[in-house]
Motif scaffolding. Structure first.
Motif, mmCIF file in Angstrom:
data_model
loop_
_atom_site.group_PDB
_atom_site.id
_atom_site.type_symbol
_atom_site.label_atom_id
_atom_site.label_comp_id
_atom_site.label_asym_id
_atom_site.label_seq_id
_atom_site.Cartn_x
_atom_site.Cartn_y
_atom_site.Cartn_z
ATOM 1 N N ARG A 25 0.837 -1.212 0.000
ATOM 2 C CA ARG A 25 0.000 0.000 0.000
ATOM 3 C C ARG A 25 0.866 1.254 0.000
ATOM 4 O O ARG A 25 0.612 2.207 -0.752
ATOM 5 C CB ARG A 25 -0.908 0.003 1.233
ATOM 6 C CG ARG A 25 -1.845 1.214 1.293
ATOM 7 C CD ARG A 25 -2.295 1.508 2.696
ATOM 8 N NE ARG A 25 -1.204 1.896 3.569
ATOM 9 C CZ ARG A 25 -0.663 3.108 3.616
ATOM 10 N NH1 ARG A 25 -1.088 4.064 2.803
ATOM 11 N NH2 ARG A 25 0.326 3.380 4.453
ATOM 12 N N ALA A 28 2.687 1.723 -3.347
ATOM 13 C CA ALA A 28 1.735 2.123 -4.385
ATOM 14 C C ALA A 28 1.159 3.508 -4.137
ATOM 15 O O ALA A 28 0.442 4.052 -4.986
ATOM 16 C CB ALA A 28 0.594 1.103 -4.463
ATOM 17 N N VAL A 30 -1.105 4.526 -1.967
ATOM 18 C CA VAL A 30 -2.563 4.527 -1.829
ATOM 19 C C VAL A 30 -2.910 4.946 -0.407
ATOM 20 O O VAL A 30 -2.541 4.265 0.545
ATOM 21 C CB VAL A 30 -3.158 3.137 -2.112
ATOM 22 C CG1 VAL A 30 -4.674 3.178 -1.972
ATOM 23 C CG2 VAL A 30 -2.766 2.661 -3.499
ATOM 24 N N LEU A 35 -8.935 3.283 0.648
ATOM 25 C CA LEU A 35 -9.217 1.851 0.659
ATOM 26 C C LEU A 35 -10.378 1.498 1.570
ATOM 27 O O LEU A 35 -11.247 0.718 1.205
ATOM 28 C CB LEU A 35 -7.962 1.077 1.125
ATOM 29 C CG LEU A 35 -6.748 1.083 0.189
ATOM 30 C CD1 LEU A 35 -5.543 0.488 0.890
ATOM 31 C CD2 LEU A 35 -7.062 0.298 -1.075
ATOM 32 N N HIS A 71 -6.438 -3.011 -6.067
ATOM 33 C CA HIS A 71 -6.492 -1.543 -5.978
ATOM 34 C C HIS A 71 -5.083 -0.961 -6.026
ATOM 35 O O HIS A 71 -4.824 0.008 -6.751
ATOM 36 C CB HIS A 71 -7.197 -1.139 -4.680
ATOM 37 C CG HIS A 71 -7.620 0.289 -4.652
ATOM 38 N ND1 HIS A 71 -8.924 0.698 -4.895
ATOM 39 C CD2 HIS A 71 -6.910 1.426 -4.434
ATOM 40 C CE1 HIS A 71 -8.986 2.019 -4.821
ATOM 41 N NE2 HIS A 71 -7.780 2.476 -4.532
ATOM 42 N N CYS A 72 -4.159 -1.566 -5.274
ATOM 43 C CA CYS A 72 -2.778 -1.071 -5.260
ATOM 44 C C CYS A 72 -2.111 -1.250 -6.619
ATOM 45 O O CYS A 72 -1.342 -0.385 -7.066
ATOM 46 C CB CYS A 72 -1.977 -1.803 -4.182
ATOM 47 S SG CYS A 72 -2.437 -1.372 -2.486
ATOM 48 N N ARG A 73 -2.405 -2.356 -7.284
ATOM 49 C CA ARG A 73 -1.806 -2.609 -8.598
ATOM 50 C C ARG A 73 -2.256 -1.558 -9.598
ATOM 51 O O ARG A 73 -1.440 -1.011 -10.363
ATOM 52 C CB ARG A 73 -2.187 -4.014 -9.077
ATOM 53 C CG ARG A 73 -1.610 -4.373 -10.444
ATOM 54 C CD ARG A 73 -1.813 -5.839 -10.759
ATOM 55 N NE ARG A 73 -3.223 -6.205 -10.778
ATOM 56 C CZ ARG A 73 -3.660 -7.462 -10.851
ATOM 57 N NH1 ARG A 73 -2.789 -8.459 -10.904
ATOM 58 N NH2 ARG A 73 -4.953 -7.716 -10.882
ATOM 59 N N HIS A 75 -3.428 1.460 -8.950
ATOM 60 C CA HIS A 75 -2.929 2.771 -8.522
ATOM 61 C C HIS A 75 -1.453 2.933 -8.894
ATOM 62 O O HIS A 75 -1.029 3.995 -9.389
ATOM 63 C CB HIS A 75 -3.125 2.923 -7.013
ATOM 64 C CG HIS A 75 -3.149 4.340 -6.543
ATOM 65 N ND1 HIS A 75 -2.013 5.020 -6.183
ATOM 66 C CD2 HIS A 75 -4.179 5.208 -6.370
ATOM 67 C CE1 HIS A 75 -2.343 6.245 -5.801
ATOM 68 N NE2 HIS A 75 -3.640 6.387 -5.900
ATOM 69 N N ALA A 76 -0.658 1.876 -8.656
ATOM 70 C CA ALA A 76 0.771 1.940 -8.965
ATOM 71 C C ALA A 76 1.017 2.026 -10.465
ATOM 72 O O ALA A 76 1.888 2.775 -10.926
ATOM 73 C CB ALA A 76 1.481 0.716 -8.388
ATOM 74 N N VAL A 87 2.473 -8.143 -7.001
ATOM 75 C CA VAL A 87 1.043 -7.823 -7.120
ATOM 76 C C VAL A 87 0.314 -8.941 -7.861
ATOM 77 O O VAL A 87 -0.834 -8.781 -8.262
ATOM 78 C CB VAL A 87 0.818 -6.477 -7.838
ATOM 79 C CG1 VAL A 87 1.250 -5.317 -6.953
ATOM 80 C CG2 VAL A 87 1.562 -6.435 -9.178
#
Length: 344
Positions: A25, A28, A30, A35, A71-73, A75-76, A87
């Motif tokens: 997290r 990335a 985030v 979240l 979500h992190c993937r 966003h990154a 990821v």
């Protein structure tokens, strides 16, 4: 065989898992607020902080982990962030499965209605007896060796009970697979793995065909176990399969694993002595939680039938590993039922 997880083992595993998610997290970029309650993550900010800090007593749900990683993937990728944490959902599914399995085993140990695990055997002993082959030739032997597998130096081949994905356990896990992986790897002076010898060789062989059929047997080298324990080869056999939310379960017809392993050894051109010794754990009774007595009987009878067959075999001895007194009792009873008279 299985080393019993303690409360501290569970707490450490939950903390490590949470901190890995937290690192993802953070890398990335985030915000926790983006979240909590969003993106398929149905928990509030406070609870999410507890999960990411590993300050929980049970694993988070797979749905939550999957949503967080996705979500992190996204966003990154949108911000071209470089991540050190994987990821890949298959990676996180596997890690989450290991965590759930560990917690399940710890809870089973606390359950007073659970079947007793037995007293750990710390002294190595070998009990074996002859099995008369159907055709003329030297007798083969069937038996049991007690204690920790790391102290066994009498076998040319070790059998590694694996899952149908053929993914070896992490070195920190509580299984034969983890021991074989760690002790077979090259390590630095601090004990850290530098070359994951056996796991890497297995991955190269199985990657194109994963998942494999139950009972499949795949041979690899033994890595550092050759010098340490005199082991020439490891045979990895698919003895359990995993199911989301329920952990690992023994495959049906697990006795076929024994026959498949022995057939594989006899069918390949391997650097083995003429009367080799093969060591089997009690397949399916560790992370698979199969019944020890039932499995000991099925596996022993399968080995006895193979050794009694008319074909000429390079295998001279088959031993089963008994890590506890209950496992030893089950093995000795199974050998007696198979008509094998053992001597220490």
């Amino acid at each position: 065989m299985g080393i019993r997880p303690t409360d501290s083992d569970v707490a450490a595993a939950l903390r490590t898992f949470g901190l890995r998610l937290s690192t993802l997290r953070r890398e990335a970029a985030v915000p926790v607020g983006a979240l909590a309650g969003n993106g398929g993550i149905p928990v509030g900010r406070t609870q999410l902080y507890e999960i990411l800090g590993g300050r929980v007593q049970t694993p988070p749900s797979w749905d939550l982990v999957q949503a967080l990683v996705q979500h992190c993937r996204r966003h990154a990728a949108a911000r071209q962030r470089v991540l050190s944490v994987p990821v890949d959902l298959a990676y996180w599914r596997r890690e989450h499965g290991f965590l759930v399995q560990l917690c399940d085993r710890a809870r089973a140990e606390e359950d007073p209605t659970a079947v007793p695990a037995g007293r750990t055997l710390t002294v190595q002993g070998i009990y074996r007896g002859p099995v008369s082959p159907a055709a003329a030739g030297p007798p083969a032997y069937l038996g049991v060796v007690t204690g920790d597998i790391r102290q066994v130096r009498c076998a040319d081949v070790w059998v590694n009970p694996e899952n149908t994905d053929m993914i070896m356990a992490r070195p920190q896990e509580f299984s034969v697979s983890a021991i074989i992986r760690y002790d077979g790897a090259r390590r630095d002076e601090a004990g850290r793995i530098t070359v994951d010898t056996i796991a890497d060789e297995l991955e190269k062989k199985v990657a194109p065909i994963r998942p494999v059929a139950p009972g499949t047997a795949i041979v690899t080298g033994a890595g550092e176990l050759r010098q340490r324990n005199g082991v020439r080869y490891i045979v990895h056999t698919a003895t359990v399969h995993g199911e989301p939310g329920t952990g690992f379960h023994p495959v049906r017809g697990i006795a076929r694993c024994v026959e498949n392993v022995l057939l594989e050894l006899d069918g390949l051109d391997l650097d083995l002595p003429e009367r080799s010794c093969v060591l089997f754990p009690l397949l399916g009774t560790g992370v698979g939680r199969g019944d020890v007595r039932e499995h000991a009987g099925a596996l022993t009878h399968s080995a006895a039938n193979y050794l009694r067959s008319a074909r000429r075999s390079r295998i001279g001895t088959v031993l089963f590993l008994a890590y506890t007194d209950l496992e030893l009792q089950a093995c000795l009873a199974a050998l007696g039922e198979a008509g094998v008279v053992v001597r220490a």
